[in-house]
Design a protein around this motif. Sequence first.
Motif, mmCIF file in Angstrom:
data_model
loop_
_atom_site.group_PDB
_atom_site.id
_atom_site.type_symbol
_atom_site.label_atom_id
_atom_site.label_comp_id
_atom_site.label_asym_id
_atom_site.label_seq_id
_atom_site.Cartn_x
_atom_site.Cartn_y
_atom_site.Cartn_z
ATOM 1 N N PRO A 68 0.815 -1.222 0.000
ATOM 2 C CA PRO A 68 0.000 0.000 0.000
ATOM 3 C C PRO A 68 0.848 1.272 0.000
ATOM 4 O O PRO A 68 0.482 2.265 -0.634
ATOM 5 C CB PRO A 68 -0.825 -0.121 1.284
ATOM 6 N N TYR A 69 1.961 1.243 0.711
ATOM 7 C CA TYR A 69 2.807 2.429 0.809
ATOM 8 C C TYR A 69 3.928 2.444 -0.228
ATOM 9 O O TYR A 69 4.691 3.395 -0.294
ATOM 10 C CB TYR A 69 3.411 2.541 2.216
ATOM 11 N N ARG A 70 4.078 1.359 -1.006
ATOM 12 C CA ARG A 70 5.105 1.344 -2.031
ATOM 13 C C ARG A 70 4.652 0.507 -3.218
ATOM 14 O O ARG A 70 4.999 -0.661 -3.351
ATOM 15 C CB ARG A 70 6.427 0.812 -1.469
ATOM 16 N N PRO A 71 3.819 1.116 -4.089
ATOM 17 C CA PRO A 71 3.402 0.384 -5.289
ATOM 18 C C PRO A 71 4.616 0.038 -6.143
ATOM 19 O O PRO A 71 5.593 0.794 -6.188
ATOM 20 C CB PRO A 71 2.467 1.369 -5.996
ATOM 21 N N TRP A 72 4.550 -1.104 -6.816
ATOM 22 C CA TRP A 72 5.672 -1.570 -7.642
ATOM 23 C C TRP A 72 5.174 -1.735 -9.071
ATOM 24 O O TRP A 72 4.415 -2.641 -9.367
ATOM 25 C CB TRP A 72 6.218 -2.895 -7.120
ATOM 26 N N HIS A 73 5.608 -0.821 -9.936
ATOM 27 C CA HIS A 73 5.197 -0.853 -11.338
ATOM 28 C C HIS A 73 6.168 -1.724 -12.133
ATOM 29 O O HIS A 73 7.379 -1.660 -11.921
ATOM 30 C CB HIS A 73 5.139 0.565 -11.907
ATOM 31 N N VAL A 74 5.642 -2.513 -13.042
ATOM 32 C CA VAL A 74 6.498 -3.473 -13.741
ATOM 33 C C VAL A 74 7.318 -2.822 -14.855
ATOM 34 O O VAL A 74 8.385 -3.324 -15.209
ATOM 35 C CB VAL A 74 5.666 -4.639 -14.307
ATOM 36 N N HIS A 75 6.832 -1.743 -15.443
ATOM 37 C CA HIS A 75 7.560 -1.030 -16.501
ATOM 38 C C HIS A 75 7.985 -1.971 -17.632
ATOM 39 O O HIS A 75 9.096 -1.854 -18.166
ATOM 40 C CB HIS A 75 8.784 -0.313 -15.927
ATOM 41 N N ASP A 76 7.118 -2.909 -17.973
ATOM 42 C CA ASP A 76 7.472 -3.858 -19.042
ATOM 43 C C ASP A 76 6.704 -3.624 -20.332
ATOM 44 O O ASP A 76 6.967 -4.285 -21.340
ATOM 45 C CB ASP A 76 7.279 -5.298 -18.568
ATOM 46 N N GLU A 77 5.758 -2.690 -20.307
ATOM 47 C CA GLU A 77 5.035 -2.335 -21.524
ATOM 48 C C GLU A 77 4.415 -0.958 -21.352
ATOM 49 O O GLU A 77 4.182 -0.495 -20.234
ATOM 50 C CB GLU A 77 3.935 -3.362 -21.838
ATOM 51 N N LYS A 78 4.161 -0.321 -22.482
ATOM 52 C CA LYS A 78 3.471 0.958 -22.469
ATOM 53 C C LYS A 78 2.002 0.720 -22.785
ATOM 54 O O LYS A 78 1.675 0.056 -23.767
ATOM 55 C CB LYS A 78 4.088 1.915 -23.497
ATOM 56 N N GLN A 79 1.121 1.257 -21.935
ATOM 57 C CA GLN A 79 -0.318 1.132 -22.133
ATOM 58 C C GLN A 79 -0.899 2.533 -22.351
ATOM 59 O O GLN A 79 -1.264 3.220 -21.396
ATOM 60 C CB GLN A 79 -0.977 0.465 -20.918
ATOM 61 N N PRO A 80 -0.961 2.974 -23.616
ATOM 62 C CA PRO A 80 -1.437 4.339 -23.890
ATOM 63 C C PRO A 80 -2.854 4.566 -23.364
ATOM 64 O O PRO A 80 -3.669 3.635 -23.261
ATOM 65 C CB PRO A 80 -1.391 4.426 -25.414
ATOM 66 N N LEU A 81 -3.140 5.805 -23.037
ATOM 67 C CA LEU A 81 -4.476 6.181 -22.565
ATOM 68 C C LEU A 81 -5.395 6.424 -23.751
ATOM 69 O O LEU A 81 -4.964 6.856 -24.819
ATOM 70 C CB LEU A 81 -4.392 7.453 -21.720
ATOM 71 N N THR A 82 -6.657 6.156 -23.540
ATOM 72 C CA THR A 82 -7.691 6.607 -24.471
ATOM 73 C C THR A 82 -8.188 7.959 -23.976
ATOM 74 O O THR A 82 -8.659 8.061 -22.836
ATOM 75 C CB THR A 82 -8.866 5.616 -24.532
ATOM 76 N N PRO A 83 -8.028 9.024 -24.760
ATOM 77 C CA PRO A 83 -8.426 10.350 -24.288
ATOM 78 C C PRO A 83 -9.858 10.348 -23.751
ATOM 79 O O PRO A 83 -10.771 9.807 -24.369
ATOM 80 C CB PRO A 83 -8.290 11.228 -25.531
ATOM 81 N N GLY A 84 -10.023 10.930 -22.567
ATOM 82 C CA GLY A 84 -11.341 11.044 -21.953
ATOM 83 C C GLY A 84 -11.721 9.900 -21.050
ATOM 84 O O GLY A 84 -12.660 10.033 -20.254
ATOM 85 N N GLU A 85 -11.025 8.771 -21.123
ATOM 86 C CA GLU A 85 -11.331 7.642 -20.238
ATOM 87 C C GLU A 85 -10.628 7.815 -18.896
ATOM 88 O O GLU A 85 -9.575 8.425 -18.802
ATOM 89 C CB GLU A 85 -10.917 6.317 -20.875
ATOM 90 N N ILE A 86 -11.222 7.235 -17.838
ATOM 91 C CA ILE A 86 -10.696 7.367 -16.477
ATOM 92 C C ILE A 86 -9.781 6.182 -16.170
ATOM 93 O O ILE A 86 -10.137 5.028 -16.442
ATOM 94 C CB ILE A 86 -11.841 7.436 -15.448
#
Length: 578
Positions: free
Chosen positions: A473-491
């Motif tokens: 909870p106090y230290r999220p660990w991101h994998v940084h193994d792929e890029k997941q682009p955002l869809t504009p306007g989506e949450i």
Amino acid sequence: MGEKSYTTVVQDNMKIDWNVPITMEDGIILRADIFRPEEDGKYPVLMTYGPYAKGVHFSDGYPVFWNRIQSAYPEILEGTSGKYLNWETVDPEKWVPHGYVCIRVDSRGAGNSEGKIDFWSKQETKDFYECIEWAGVQPWSNGNVGLLGISYYAINQWAVAAMQPPHLKAICPFEGCNNAYRDMARHGGIMCDFVPQWQPVQVSVVQYGLGSKGKISRINGMPVSGEIDLTDEERAANTVLVKDDYLEHKLEDDYYKERTPDLSRMRVPVLSCGNWGGNALHLRGNIEGYQNAASEEKFLEIHGLEHYTEFYTEYGRKMQKAFFDHYLKGEDTWHQAPVHLRLRNVDGTFVDVDEQEWPIARTQWTKYYPDTQNMTLATEPGKGMDVSFEAMGDWLTFMTEPLKEDMVIAGPLSAKLFVKSTTEEADIFITVRVFDPEGKDVTFIAATDMHGVVGTGWLRASHRKLDQEKSLPYRPWHVHDEKQPLTPGEIYELDVEIWPTSVNLPAGYRFGFSVGGRDFELDDSFGPFPFLYGCSWKGQGCYVHTMDREGDEFKGTTTLVCDEQHQPYFLVPVIPEK
């Protein structure tokens, strides 16, 4: 300069060997300066290996910081002539009289050592291993080698310790990161400018082969960068450009994994010394290194002030000496708690506390929710409405009401945010802030900024993917193994790691968080700001993020979503009294 050639002098109550050759397995010759007691005997060894050139006197390589030591910390120069001070390495005049041999090795391709520079590579680590084993069997060595140095001279300690050289008996990485991707190259996936700016300023100017075009050492009167003149083309072929590598390697791929040690292989005792103000390069590594090292005897210490200060003060030197006297000499000198923290007061002083673990076990993990209508923070969800910021504009700032009683914050933080963007990307920059009763920012002398911010966190939204097993909870660990682009306007839901911090907050003060799409900057009342390493130091020092953010996707509008279904919060480590 032949392999056998080196110079020995006796001066200032030391025997000094200048430019001693150490031949690597592949035939490359590295050069070391060795400071040892006048009396023959067998002594423990303290070693550094790195690219800053052992022949450059502190005052010549880093005059701004040298002047700061003279004016603010005169105790550092008490009991020493200062003639042998070299950036981020020990002062031999304060160690040799106590029965230590101090060795400085110019790393491959730097200073007086031939070869090709390849920062933090497997080759460098192998070289370091060979140097340790060489030192362990010399006639003046008792076979016990320790590693003690700052920054580069700390980072590679983690790596070589994981290789388990037999003569290595203890390490003290002083302000040195260990994860090449997360700590140094890309914060939350966002490329940091520092290392690309650092290479030409600190390393290229002392590269091997500058010869007659290089500097002459104030320390020993010899060429700093070897006696051979290489052409510009030859020197260029003998170095790897970090900027190109960082721009090419956007994900945490094999390039970074090769430069990130496997701490589960560490066995030697370790004293990991971090700096609260090293919140964009070293602090995370010192803490993660301490937590993940497999060593049975390991200790964490966190202090403040400039990057170099506590390494040389009596506070730091006595701590280091007690540690190495115990582990290299077998003396009963080391009685420090597993975790020793110098917690920061708002007036710039410190309170020393001993703890048994990190994070502190009695931490009250407290969620502070932003009220997006009133731009406040409270421990209960507030009024929700979406609020937006221009990615390259000003930041959204949420702050508490004035505290009714004193509060201690010490430990890692995190943020849960819900965002949408007008583009396929959103870089999130979070700054922890403290405000005095008049509403002015409280800053601290940081590793590389006289007005350092309280804490920082970053995340590139397309790197939001988490490793659920490693995340806390106090230290999220991101994998940084792929890029997941955002869809504009989506949450999108984002968990943002905010590097650890500490501050003792008096009643009447406030704390808060600024959220934006670029590096936070203090207002002009804190200026004039120094300009070094290609940027103005406005609270973040030289750790800014501009080099891979020129595309239009980084210049949109980001919206922080806040409603009944999406309730953002900041997780804060509140420390109650014992």
